[in-house]
Enzyme design. Structure first.
Site, mmCIF file in Angstrom:
data_model
loop_
_atom_site.group_PDB
_atom_site.id
_atom_site.type_symbol
_atom_site.label_atom_id
_atom_site.label_comp_id
_atom_site.label_asym_id
_atom_site.label_seq_id
_atom_site.Cartn_x
_atom_site.Cartn_y
_atom_site.Cartn_z
ATOM 1 C CB CYS A 52 -0.644 2.501 3.945
ATOM 2 S SG CYS A 52 -2.205 1.909 3.301
ATOM 3 C CG ASP A 53 3.178 1.212 4.455
ATOM 4 O OD1 ASP A 53 2.640 1.706 5.462
ATOM 5 O OD2 ASP A 53 3.092 0.015 4.151
ATOM 6 C CB CYS B 84 -0.936 -0.022 1.213
ATOM 7 S SG CYS B 84 -2.015 1.422 1.293
HETATM 8 P P1 FAD Z 1 -10.103 -5.705 7.070
HETATM 9 O O1 FAD Z 1 -9.202 -4.812 7.825
HETATM 10 O O2 FAD Z 1 -9.585 -6.418 5.906
HETATM 11 O O3 FAD Z 1 -10.722 -6.743 8.120
HETATM 12 C C1 FAD Z 1 -11.542 -7.767 7.759
HETATM 13 C C2 FAD Z 1 -11.376 -8.912 8.748
HETATM 14 O O4 FAD Z 1 -12.602 -9.625 8.827
HETATM 15 C C3 FAD Z 1 -10.382 -10.001 8.332
HETATM 16 O O5 FAD Z 1 -9.060 -9.701 8.677
HETATM 17 C C4 FAD Z 1 -10.879 -11.205 9.119
HETATM 18 O O6 FAD Z 1 -10.346 -11.209 10.426
HETATM 19 C C5 FAD Z 1 -12.367 -10.956 9.210
HETATM 20 N N1 FAD Z 1 -13.074 -11.890 8.316
HETATM 21 C C6 FAD Z 1 -12.861 -12.105 6.979
HETATM 22 N N2 FAD Z 1 -13.700 -13.066 6.529
HETATM 23 C C7 FAD Z 1 -14.438 -13.464 7.601
HETATM 24 C C8 FAD Z 1 -15.455 -14.443 7.785
HETATM 25 N N3 FAD Z 1 -15.911 -15.208 6.772
HETATM 26 N N4 FAD Z 1 -15.990 -14.602 9.035
HETATM 27 C C9 FAD Z 1 -15.566 -13.821 10.067
HETATM 28 N N5 FAD Z 1 -14.591 -12.898 9.947
HETATM 29 C C10 FAD Z 1 -14.039 -12.727 8.731
HETATM 30 N N6 FAD Z 1 -4.855 1.910 5.724
HETATM 31 C C11 FAD Z 1 -4.671 3.110 6.282
HETATM 32 O O7 FAD Z 1 -5.603 3.914 6.322
HETATM 33 N N7 FAD Z 1 -3.461 3.463 6.834
HETATM 34 C C12 FAD Z 1 -2.386 2.619 6.850
HETATM 35 O O8 FAD Z 1 -1.313 2.962 7.338
HETATM 36 C C13 FAD Z 1 -2.560 1.326 6.278
HETATM 37 N N8 FAD Z 1 -1.548 0.435 6.258
HETATM 38 C C14 FAD Z 1 -1.749 -0.795 5.725
HETATM 39 C C15 FAD Z 1 -0.700 -1.716 5.744
HETATM 40 C C16 FAD Z 1 -0.893 -2.978 5.228
HETATM 41 C C17 FAD Z 1 0.258 -3.965 5.280
HETATM 42 C C18 FAD Z 1 -2.144 -3.354 4.648
HETATM 43 C C19 FAD Z 1 -2.347 -4.736 4.089
HETATM 44 C C20 FAD Z 1 -3.184 -2.436 4.607
HETATM 45 C C21 FAD Z 1 -3.000 -1.160 5.146
HETATM 46 N N9 FAD Z 1 -4.023 -0.207 5.120
HETATM 47 C C22 FAD Z 1 -3.841 1.008 5.705
HETATM 48 C C23 FAD Z 1 -5.322 -0.533 4.535
HETATM 49 C C24 FAD Z 1 -6.328 -0.856 5.662
HETATM 50 O O9 FAD Z 1 -5.744 -1.811 6.530
HETATM 51 C C25 FAD Z 1 -7.631 -1.369 5.084
HETATM 52 O O10 FAD Z 1 -8.153 -0.425 4.167
HETATM 53 C C26 FAD Z 1 -8.642 -1.632 6.196
HETATM 54 O O11 FAD Z 1 -8.122 -2.498 7.174
HETATM 55 C C27 FAD Z 1 -9.937 -2.226 5.638
HETATM 56 O O12 FAD Z 1 -10.782 -2.474 6.709
HETATM 57 P P2 FAD Z 1 -12.014 -3.465 6.638
HETATM 58 O O13 FAD Z 1 -12.709 -3.300 7.943
HETATM 59 O O14 FAD Z 1 -12.768 -3.261 5.404
HETATM 60 O O15 FAD Z 1 -11.428 -4.942 6.535
#
Ligand code: FAD
Length: 348
Positions: free
Chosen positions: A171-172, A168
């Site tokens: 992000c980084d 990302c």
């Molecule tokens: P996610 O954070 O993807 O969480 C979803 C979670 O739901 C999964 O991890 C899992 O635990 C759970 N899940 C999945 N399927 C199921 C199921 N069937 N049943 C039950 N639970 C389930 N964004 C920023 O704004 N700033 C940053 O500095 C940043 N750094 C990042 C660094 C990295 C390495 C990565 C990979 C991403 C980064 N991002 C950053 C992006 C950010 O993390 C995402 O945009 C954000 O986390 C998305 O949130 P979400 O709630 O949609 O889902």
């Protein structure tokens, strides 16, 4: 009896939905995912993608630096509680996610450390099945299961995640270790060009590593990459190994030719950004909800979080392959909670 609202997923979208629905007395249950080796391998452990990173510099409310002087000067004598906050300097991804989880729990959210593996949205109440065998009935469902970044799958790439390897740029990219240093972007599609273009503001040069002799990106994006003097495209190459050491993290990449001539070259770089797409966590929803061609959930009403099934809402990266940020995920989590609450109220 059917639950008012079940939230599937435990990133910023899921916990924000939980905070809002809990405060609206809807007694939400969050299925945060199971702690299994399989989930660890694919990067979907509870607490979401942010728990996989180190520092988060762009989530509002967590500035870096010693805030004591700023806070002291910003308060009057009565506001002692602000003075106690001086320890809060920046935030790590896992910390931020634990705080969100705790906030949801404090308002009465029930948390199940379990995966939802099967759904039936054909009738109400909806029925959900978990990996451990639970059967849950729900009047409304918020899906916040996120999307995981695709990686190359090299052991050396895994070894340097968060120490130079990232998925990302937004992000980084602005972190000090990448400033005025050579960087590498892997991929040749629109998002790879976007990442390279963005990183060219920080890096001294950005090498795009592409397996073919022309970019997959749309013409307008490909032209943008080619015209950018800081982007250097390495055609017909792929990353064979990420080079680095424990002390400094990534120091470069070894590329090998994809033309079969056996050639390899080493490039110096302090960062490798992998931009080869994301996989939304929607497999268990196939056939139950409308999806895009890339398997993201479709929002069916403009500026709302409705899906193709009435009473089922989607929040965060699982329905958003454009912004993919913690704050946008949290924002749509709030929207989904309010959408669910109003929809439930409309059902009488
Ligand atoms: P996610 O954070 O993807 O969480 C979803 C979670 O739901 C999964 O991890 C899992 O635990 C759970 N899940 C999945 N399927 C199921 C199921 N069937 N049943 C039950 N639970 C389930 N964004 C920023 O704004 N700033 C940053 O500095 C940043 N750094 C990042 C660094 C990295 C390495 C990565 C990979 C991403 C980064 N991002 C950053 C992006 C950010 O993390 C995402 O945009 C954000 O986390 C998305 O949130 P979400 O709630 O949609 O889902």
């Amino acid at each position: 009896m059917a639950e008012h609202v079940v939230i599937i997923g435990s990133g910023p979208a899921g916990w924000t939905s939980a905070i809002y629905t809990a405060r609206a007395n809807l007694c939400p249950i969050v299925f945060e995912g199971a702690i299994t080796e399989e989930n660890r391998q694919v990067g979907t452990l509870p607490l979401g993608q942010l728990a996989l990173t180190t520092e988060v510099e762009n989530f509002p409310g967590f500035p870096k630096g010693d805030l004591s002087h700023y806070l002291r000067s910003a308060l009057d004598e009565e506001n002692h509680y602000l003075a106690d906050m001086h320890h809060q300097e920046g935030c790590s991804g896992p910390e931020l996610m634990h705080l969100m989880r705790k906030q949801a729990q404090n308002f009465g959210t029930r948390i199940e450390t379990d995966d939802i593996v099967k759904v039936d949205f054909s009738k109400r109440p909806f029925v959900l099945h978990s990996a451990s065998g639970q059967r849950i009935e729900a009047q409304s469902v918020i899906i916040a299961t996120g999307a995981r970044a695709n990686y190359l799958g090299l052991p050396s790439e895994d070894a340097y995640k968060n120490r130079g390897v990232s998925a990302c740029a937004v992000c980084d990219g602005a972190l000090p270790r990448f400033r005025n240093k050579p960087l590498v972007v892997v991929g040749g599609g629109d998002s790879a060009v976007e990442e390279a273009d963005y990183l060219s503001k920080f890096g001294s040069v950005v090498y795009m590593i592409h397996r073919r002799d022309q970019l997959r990106a749309s013409k307008i994006m490909a032209d943008r990459a080619i015209a950018n003097p800081k982007i250097n495209i390495q055609w017909n190459t792929e990353v064979d190994e990420v080079i680095g050491d424990d002390a400094t993290g990534v120091k470069g990449v070894r590329l090998k030719s994809t033309t079969g001539d056996g050639k390899t070259i080493d490039l110096d770089a302090t960062g490798m950004f992998v931009a080869i797409g994301h996989t939304p966590n929607t497999r268990f929803l196939e056939g139950h909800l409308e999806m895009t061609s890339k398997k993201y959930l479709k929002w069916t009403v403009p500026f709302r979080t409705n899906t193709s099934v009435e009473g089922v809402f989607a929040a965060g990266d699982v329905a958003d392959d454009y912004y993919r940020q913690a704050i946008t995920a949290a924002g749509s989590g709030c929207m989904a909670a309010i959408d669910a609450e109003r929809w439930l109220a409309s059902q009488g």
